[in-house]
Design a protein around this motif. Sequence first.
Motif, PDB file in Angstrom:
ATOM      1  N   ILE A   1      -9.046  -1.869 -21.726  1.00 27.34           N
ATOM      2  CA  ILE A   1     -10.131  -2.426 -20.915  1.00 27.34           C
ATOM      3  C   ILE A   1     -10.613  -1.459 -19.827  1.00 27.34           C
ATOM      4  CG2 ILE A   1      -9.394  -4.784 -21.388  1.00 27.34           C
ATOM      5  CD1 ILE A   1      -8.088  -4.892 -18.652  1.00 27.34           C
ATOM      6  N   GLY A   2     -10.055  -0.249 -19.783  1.00 29.53           N
ATOM      7  CA  GLY A   2     -10.543   0.758 -18.849  1.00 29.53           C
ATOM      8  C   GLY A   2     -10.134   0.554 -17.412  1.00 29.53           C
ATOM      9  N   VAL A   3      -8.920   0.029 -17.178  1.00 30.62           N
ATOM     10  CA  VAL A   3      -8.381  -0.144 -15.831  1.00 30.62           C
ATOM     11  C   VAL A   3      -7.291   0.910 -15.623  1.00 30.62           C
ATOM     12  CG1 VAL A   3      -7.135  -1.685 -14.274  1.00 30.62           C
ATOM     13  CG2 VAL A   3      -8.880  -2.616 -15.817  1.00 30.62           C
ATOM     14  N   LYS A   4      -7.426   1.724 -14.576  1.00 32.91           N
ATOM     15  CA  LYS A   4      -6.432   2.784 -14.329  1.00 32.91           C
ATOM     16  C   LYS A   4      -5.191   2.191 -13.669  1.00 32.91           C
ATOM     17  CE  LYS A   4      -5.586   7.288 -12.183  1.00 32.91           C
ATOM     18  NZ  LYS A   4      -5.328   8.085 -13.388  1.00 32.91           N
ATOM     19  N   PRO A   5      -4.006   2.449 -14.238  1.00 35.17           N
ATOM     20  CA  PRO A   5      -2.781   1.957 -13.610  1.00 35.17           C
ATOM     21  C   PRO A   5      -2.443   2.715 -12.328  1.00 35.17           C
ATOM     22  CG  PRO A   5      -2.436   2.453 -15.947  1.00 35.17           C
ATOM     23  CD  PRO A   5      -3.740   3.079 -15.536  1.00 35.17           C
ATOM     24  N   GLU A   6      -2.043   1.980 -11.321  1.00 35.69           N
ATOM     25  CA  GLU A   6      -1.361   2.566 -10.176  1.00 35.69           C
ATOM     26  C   GLU A   6       0.117   2.296 -10.430  1.00 35.69           C
ATOM     27  OE1 GLU A   6      -1.623   2.049  -5.404  1.00 35.69           O
ATOM     28  OE2 GLU A   6      -0.738   0.398  -6.546  1.00 35.69           O
ATOM     29  N   VAL A   7       0.869   3.330 -10.754  1.00 34.75           N
ATOM     30  CA  VAL A   7       2.267   3.167 -11.143  1.00 34.75           C
ATOM     31  C   VAL A   7       3.119   3.056  -9.884  1.00 34.75           C
ATOM     32  CG1 VAL A   7       4.217   4.184 -12.370  1.00 34.75           C
ATOM     33  CG2 VAL A   7       1.905   4.400 -13.303  1.00 34.75           C
ATOM     34  N   GLU A   8       3.569   1.849  -9.591  1.00 36.93           N
ATOM     35  CA  GLU A   8       4.395   1.636  -8.414  1.00 36.93           C
ATOM     36  C   GLU A   8       5.850   1.951  -8.760  1.00 36.93           C
ATOM     37  OE1 GLU A   8       1.880  -1.431  -5.710  1.00 36.93           O
ATOM     38  OE2 GLU A   8       3.617  -2.251  -6.747  1.00 36.93           O
ATOM     39  N   ALA A   9       6.450   2.850  -7.986  1.00 42.94           N
ATOM     40  CA  ALA A   9       7.834   3.268  -8.200  1.00 42.94           C
ATOM     41  C   ALA A   9       8.647   2.929  -6.955  1.00 42.94           C
ATOM     42  CB  ALA A   9       7.905   4.756  -8.497  1.00 42.94           C
ATOM     43  N   PHE A  10       9.633   2.064  -7.133  1.00 40.57           N
ATOM     44  CA  PHE A  10      10.492   1.640  -6.031  1.00 40.57           C
ATOM     45  C   PHE A  10      11.787   2.454  -5.965  1.00 40.57           C
ATOM     46  CE2 PHE A  10       7.647  -1.837  -6.774  1.00 40.57           C
ATOM     47  CZ  PHE A  10       7.452  -2.434  -5.544  1.00 40.57           C
ATOM     48  N   ASP A  11      12.026   3.271  -6.987  1.00 38.36           N
ATOM     49  CA  ASP A  11      13.169   4.181  -6.993  1.00 38.36           C
ATOM     50  C   ASP A  11      12.889   5.280  -8.014  1.00 38.36           C
ATOM     51  OD1 ASP A  11      14.076   3.401  -9.647  1.00 38.36           O
ATOM     52  OD2 ASP A  11      14.970   1.622  -8.754  1.00 38.36           O
ATOM     53  N   PRO A  12      13.671   6.367  -8.009  1.00 31.89           N
ATOM     54  CA  PRO A  12      13.388   7.485  -8.922  1.00 31.89           C
ATOM     55  C   PRO A  12      13.464   7.115 -10.392  1.00 31.89           C
ATOM     56  CG  PRO A  12      14.863   8.178  -7.163  1.00 31.89           C
ATOM     57  CD  PRO A  12      14.760   6.689  -7.063  1.00 31.89           C
ATOM     58  N   GLY A  13      14.302   6.129 -10.731  1.00 28.85           N
ATOM     59  CA  GLY A  13      14.401   5.718 -12.129  1.00 28.85           C
ATOM     60  C   GLY A  13      13.081   5.231 -12.685  1.00 28.85           C
TER      61      GLY A  13
END
Length: 290
Positions: free
Chosen positions: A148-160
């Motif tokens: 659908i053309g939505v860019k993810p904002e990848v939220e990272a709460f830890d390095p894993g």
Amino acid sequence: MKNKTIITAATTGSWPTKEKNPNVPLSPEEIAADVYQCWQAGAAIAHLHMRDDQGKKTLDPAKFRETRHLLETNHPDCDIILNMTTSGMSAADPSKGAVLNESRMEHLIELRPEMGTFDCGTLNWQNRSVFRNSPQFLEGLGRKMQEIGVKPEVEAFDPGMIGNAAYYVKKGVLKEPVHFQFCMGCPGGIPASVKNLLFMKETMERLVPGSTWSAFGVGKGAMEILYAAVALGGNVRVGMEDNVLYLKGQPADSNRQFVERAARVIREYGNEPATPDEAREILGLSPAER
């Protein structure tokens, strides 16, 4: 765009209440007005959570729709990038997981915002509950966002979670360049410190080279991460989702107050807050996705 820093305003979140700070915006009217003020102060992205009529967290598409309509109708000059959350719900009953997972995408599918969150793993949330993001959900979410053309904002709460993102890039679930939001200081996630932020940045550069990133610190780590993110060449997120106090013992007057401080820090460092169109260029958002 070397000297441009993106400010994201996270106005509401899923936990602050009027009891914690009476200035937290909860209704679509309050959120839309707040987003506009943040844009005027220099924010290029608005990270949106919604609340129901009782003030509880919700992913009801109608609330997102109303907020966007109010923003577009009352403030047609505002070109801020809307980044809609996909969190705020978790499946307490595993048998209902598929239903809840599907409902976490409904507003994205209907409204097609430029960005949406992709919380890249599961964690024990604030030592009270489980913030569940199963591999099945994340794979479905990533592929649907591409569709659908939505860019993810990848939220990272830890390095894993950065490692998870690298896996999803290889699998084709996420497209490069990836944009990360380093969420620091949340109970259950990585503590907020300069040393930890540098580790997150270096982990990202090793596993997912060419990515862009932003960071924020919750509570007492807010200023340390704000200064460090600017100095390390990243972008920043501020707002009452992460901190209801502007200073120790002093409730924030508004989300605009946080954005104005971030803009001052950025300018003192020698950079300028990115405009929404500059942020689009930095993040690789095409006109078709706008």
